[in-house]
Design a protein around this motif. Structure first.
Motif, short mmCIF file in Angstrom:
data_model
loop_
_atom_site.label_atom_id
_atom_site.label_comp_id
_atom_site.label_asym_id
_atom_site.label_seq_id
_atom_site.Cartn_x
_atom_site.Cartn_y
_atom_site.Cartn_z
N ASN A 1 59.30 -26.12 35.01
CA ASN A 1 58.41 -26.64 35.88
C ASN A 1 56.69 -26.41 35.90
O ASN A 1 56.01 -26.20 36.70
N ASN A 2 56.62 -26.11 34.45
CA ASN A 2 55.14 -26.01 33.90
C ASN A 2 54.52 -24.84 34.73
O ASN A 2 53.27 -24.76 34.94
N GLU A 3 55.32 -23.87 34.95
CA GLU A 3 54.57 -22.73 35.49
C GLU A 3 54.16 -21.59 34.51
O GLU A 3 54.85 -21.57 33.37
N THR A 4 53.24 -20.76 34.63
CA THR A 4 52.78 -19.86 33.91
C THR A 4 52.67 -18.54 34.43
O THR A 4 51.87 -18.31 35.24
N GLN A 5 53.53 -17.73 33.78
CA GLN A 5 53.81 -16.29 34.38
C GLN A 5 53.19 -15.13 33.33
O GLN A 5 53.43 -15.02 32.16
N PRO A 6 51.96 -14.61 33.71
CA PRO A 6 51.40 -13.35 33.09
C PRO A 6 52.40 -12.41 32.87
O PRO A 6 53.03 -11.98 33.96
N LEU A 7 52.32 -11.75 31.72
CA LEU A 7 53.44 -10.37 31.47
C LEU A 7 52.65 -9.09 30.93
O LEU A 7 51.62 -9.47 30.24
N LEU A 8 53.25 -8.25 31.49
CA LEU A 8 52.43 -6.87 31.19
C LEU A 8 53.54 -6.10 30.30
O LEU A 8 54.65 -5.51 31.07
N LEU A 9 53.66 -5.88 29.30
CA LEU A 9 54.64 -5.13 28.40
C LEU A 9 54.22 -4.00 28.05
O LEU A 9 53.16 -3.61 27.60
N SER A 10 55.12 -3.04 28.09
CA SER A 10 54.82 -1.41 27.55
C SER A 10 55.98 -1.09 26.65
O SER A 10 57.04 -1.12 26.78
N LEU A 11 55.39 -0.71 25.37
CA LEU A 11 56.25 -0.20 24.35
C LEU A 11 55.92 0.89 23.89
O LEU A 11 54.53 1.26 23.77
N ARG A 12 56.78 1.73 23.49
CA ARG A 12 55.98 2.97 22.62
C ARG A 12 55.36 2.50 21.16
O ARG A 12 55.79 1.60 20.71
N ALA A 13 54.11 3.17 21.08
CA ALA A 13 53.45 2.66 20.14
C ALA A 13 53.92 2.21 18.73
O ALA A 13 53.24 1.63 17.76
N ASP A 14 54.55 2.96 18.29
CA ASP A 14 55.26 3.05 16.79
C ASP A 14 56.27 1.79 16.86
O ASP A 14 56.87 1.54 15.79
N GLN A 15 56.61 1.14 18.10
CA GLN A 15 57.62 -0.04 17.95
C GLN A 15 56.96 -1.31 18.09
O GLN A 15 56.18 -1.59 18.40
N ASP A 16 57.77 -2.59 17.45
CA ASP A 16 57.19 -3.49 17.30
C ASP A 16 58.13 -4.51 18.30
O ASP A 16 59.28 -4.23 18.63
N LEU A 17 57.35 -5.36 19.13
CA LEU A 17 57.92 -6.42 20.01
C LEU A 17 58.63 -7.16 19.37
O LEU A 17 58.43 -8.08 18.31
N ASN A 18 59.91 -7.65 20.03
CA ASN A 18 60.89 -8.67 19.39
C ASN A 18 60.67 -10.04 20.31
O ASN A 18 61.18 -9.80 21.65
N ASP A 19 60.32 -10.70 19.77
CA ASP A 19 59.97 -12.05 20.55
C ASP A 19 61.16 -12.54 21.27
O ASP A 19 61.24 -13.24 22.34
N ILE A 20 62.22 -12.66 20.32
CA ILE A 20 63.51 -13.26 21.07
C ILE A 20 64.07 -12.34 22.10
O ILE A 20 64.48 -13.05 23.14
N LYS A 21 64.03 -11.18 21.98
CA LYS A 21 64.85 -10.33 22.71
C LYS A 21 63.88 -10.55 24.15
O LYS A 21 64.25 -10.63 25.51
N LEU A 22 62.35 -10.55 23.97
CA LEU A 22 61.46 -10.79 25.19
C LEU A 22 61.78 -11.95 25.82
O LEU A 22 62.07 -11.96 27.14
N SER A 23 61.99 -12.92 25.10
CA SER A 23 62.10 -14.44 25.79
C SER A 23 63.50 -14.33 26.57
O SER A 23 63.41 -14.70 27.85
#
Ligand code: ATP
Ligand code: MG
Length: 607
Positions: A302-324
């Motif tokens: 529905n064309n909505e846009t949701q801001p996200l604020l993510l916290s990770l331990r700094a030695d870790q990388d974000l996984n886009d697929i898991k996030l989605s």
């Protein structure tokens, strides 16, 4: 086995094969299998991501298709053929038309003379589910499992590596319909076993890996990977082999954290420390003591846009697929795209600058006040690695400052605890922490998937259950990339001279090479051996070209037919050479002995 009638006999001569081999590697072919298929005259590029399968290639594909058909038939799946032109309505109803035709969507689409929109099938859930809805009304008609083998169309963003990622390719796709989940699971198991047999019979070494099953989650999904350097997927396998997964989905135990030094001041002056590395060296910190905070924007249905604020331990990388997948689950909505929030985007939204580089998990929703089209509150997610820290360093929401000894209580608590980190080589395994994950690359040749009721619900199709109530179908889908598999076989079976086809999918089982076509004795003996092999039921090819022997041997190495009989100088003594392409083993034998050994090896290997 292909028949050996007289017209085929002509086509089984290299002189009549339309075979053009290349000595040089084509510039656009980067990986060995792509280079060898082009050089061996198997495929020709017609345009970007679109190839012609030449006669040799078509024989390989027919053999693979025959194996796939046999095993699918054995597993109780029924072959059909569905249309490739799909009306837009079906895809609109499932909710996929927009994401498949706009932006990075991969569906080729067009309008007919009445102006009606159609798509060229990249996959067939919509069509097959609609048909099932029309034809299957009662639980008594279930389960049903149908498959087809046909050309699929996908306008891939990055077509590459020849048949590996092309825009037109051959796929086997199967779909099953069930009255309940247990029944779906039992068909899924049967398909898994059939797939293993198919890949074994094709001579491929594959590993089954846990795969991402998309936003619906829960349902099982497995990919079959041909391990190869050139693979586009990264897979993680436990040392003991008891766990393997695509990195998109893999779970693991993150490396140990270091406890924060109590002596640190509670506010750190960190201006000009622009990376985690800077922050660590300047303040004597370890990345496992820091929580990094990422601001992203998700475009959802529905064309909505949701801001996200993510916290990770700094030695870790974000996984886009898991996030989605996580975001989709939390919001119970389809997620189309997630991108980092930039200074430019803030300007477009009419917002003032944010303290990027010093963001904390408790960045106030105030910073979203007045945003033109974004939602006005953050969706906050904390990865387990960060959530597990009792005390940590994080941004102070003010440029140039970080907080030390922060706790989740002091930064607003944890709203959504999620797994959004990328598992990596060396991580410990969940099933047994004494085991570590190892990384390798894979080519996905097949994918089996418990779809559940996603499509039957969206398309509003179902059946009447035993109790007389209407229910959506339980569904599974099962794909094999037939043309990709053919090339993956080359990637796994080649050497510096050319292809070494596994016997079961080789275009021919044996090639008879007449070294000197002008020599009458050689010619006659060559013709005779060739005829004998055909009569014995061998798929044989005769190199009867008027070429130098060296050229013929090079071509034979390149096109990779498993067995070769060379009729050369010793022909006058009734002797020929028997040569095995894979091992390069060569024996000089009497004609009779050579034929006998060749037949016994071929029949033994064919099982
Ligand atoms: P990928 O992740 O490689 O893009 P996919 O997950 O989109 O593939 P599926 O929809 O599961 O692919 O399709 C079933 C099979 O079809 C895949 O396992 C793969 O072997 C094959 N396949 C998919 N896309 C292509 C392509 N562009 N060219 C050749 N084969 C493909
Ligand atoms: Mg897939």
């Amino acid at each position: 086995m292909l028949s050996s009638g007289s017209s085929d006999e002509i086509a089984m001569r290299v002189s009549r094969l339309m075979l053009v081999t290349l000595r040089d590697t084509p510039a656009d072919a980067v990986i060995p299998s792509h280079q060898l298929l082009i050089r061996g005259g198997y495929i020709r590029r017609v345009t970007n991501g679109i190839y012609a399968y030449m006669p040799l290639m078509w024989r390989v594909l027919r053999k693979i298709i025959a194996i796939v058909q046999e095993e699918m038939d054995n597993a109780g799946s029924l072959q059909t053929l569905l249309p490739q032109l799909h009306p837009a309505e079906l895809w609109e109803k499932s909710g996929r038309w927009q994401s498949y035709t706009e932006g990075e969507g991969i569906m080729f689409h067009l309008k007919d003379r009445q102006g009606k929109a159609l798509g060229l099938g990249p996959t067939h859930e919509e069509v097959v589910t609609t048909l099932a809805g029309e034809l299957l009304n009662s639980y008594r008609q279930l389960p049903i499992n149908i498959y087809q083998i046909q050309t699929k169309f996908r306008d891939e963003i990055r077509p590459r590596f020849g048949l590996m990622r092309s825009r037109e390719f051959i796929m086997k796709d199967a779909y099953s319909f069930h009255a309940n989940e247990e029944d779906l699971q039992s068909t899924y198991k049967r398909m898994e076993a059939a797939y293993k047999t198919i890949f074994d019979r094709c001579g491929l070494i594959t590993v089954g890996v846990d795969a991402d099953s998309g936003a619906i989650g829960g349902a099982a999904s497995q990919e079959f990977m041909v391990t190869a350097e050139a693979g586009e997927d990264l897979i993680l396998i436990a040392n003991d082999g008891k766990y393997s997964a695509n990195q998109e989905k893999a779970i693991s135990i993150a490396p140990n954290k270091k406890v924060l030094n109590k002596e640190n001041p509670s506010i750190l002056e960190t201006s000009n420390q622009n990376s985690i590395e800077d922050l660590c060296t300047s303040n004597n910190l370890d990345p496992t003591q820091i929580v990094k905070v990422l601001a992203l924007i998700a475009t959802i249905e529905n064309n909505e846009t949701q801001p996200l604020l993510l916290s990770l331990r700094a030695d870790q990388d974000l996984n886009d697929i898991k996030l989605s997948n996580e975001i989709s689950k939390i919001l119970n909505a389809q997620v189309f795209e997630i991108k980092p929030i930039t200074v430019e985007q803030l300007k477009i939204q009419g917002l003032s600058d944010w303290p990027f580089g010093s963001l904390g998990p408790d960045l106030d929703n105030e910073v979203l006040n007045g945003a033109k089209s974004w939602k006005k509150t953050f969706l906050r997610c904390v990865d387990h690695t960060a959530a597990d820290l009792e005390s940590f360093v994080c941004g102070a929401n003010e440029i140039g400052y970080h907080r030390s000894h922060a706790t989740w209580e002091t930064v607003g608590g944890i709203q959504n605890r999620v797994d959004i980190r990328t598992a990596k080589h060396g991580d410990k395994c969940i099933h047994d922490p004494t085991q570590a994950l190892e990384e390798c690359r894979g080519i996905e040749v097949g994918h089996i998937f418990q779809l559940g009721r996603k499509y039957s619900k969206a398309l509003e199709v179902g059946f009447t259950n035993e109790a007389g109530h209407q229910e959506p179908f339980w569904m599974g889908c099962y794909g094999i990339g037939v043309s990709r598999l053919a090339q993956a076989a080359v990637e796994q079976n080649h050497d510096e001279l050319g292809i070494c086809w596994p016997l079961t999918i080789a275009p021919f089982e044996a090639i008879v090479v007449i070294a000197n076509q002008k020599d009458e004795i050689q010619r006659e003996l060559g013709e005779k051996v060739y005829k004998n092999l055909l009569e014995a039921g061998i798929d044989a090819l005769l190199d009867d070209r008027n070429e130098r022997a060296g050229v013929k041997f090079k071509d034979a190495d390149l096109i990779g037919i498993p067995f070769r009989i060379v009729v050369g100088r010793e022909a006058s003594l009734g002797k020929v050479e028997l040569f095995k392409r894979q091992t390069r083993q060569l024996k000089l034998l009497s004609v009779e002995e050579a034929q006998k050994q060749l037949l016994s090896e071929i029949f033994a290997n064919k099982g």
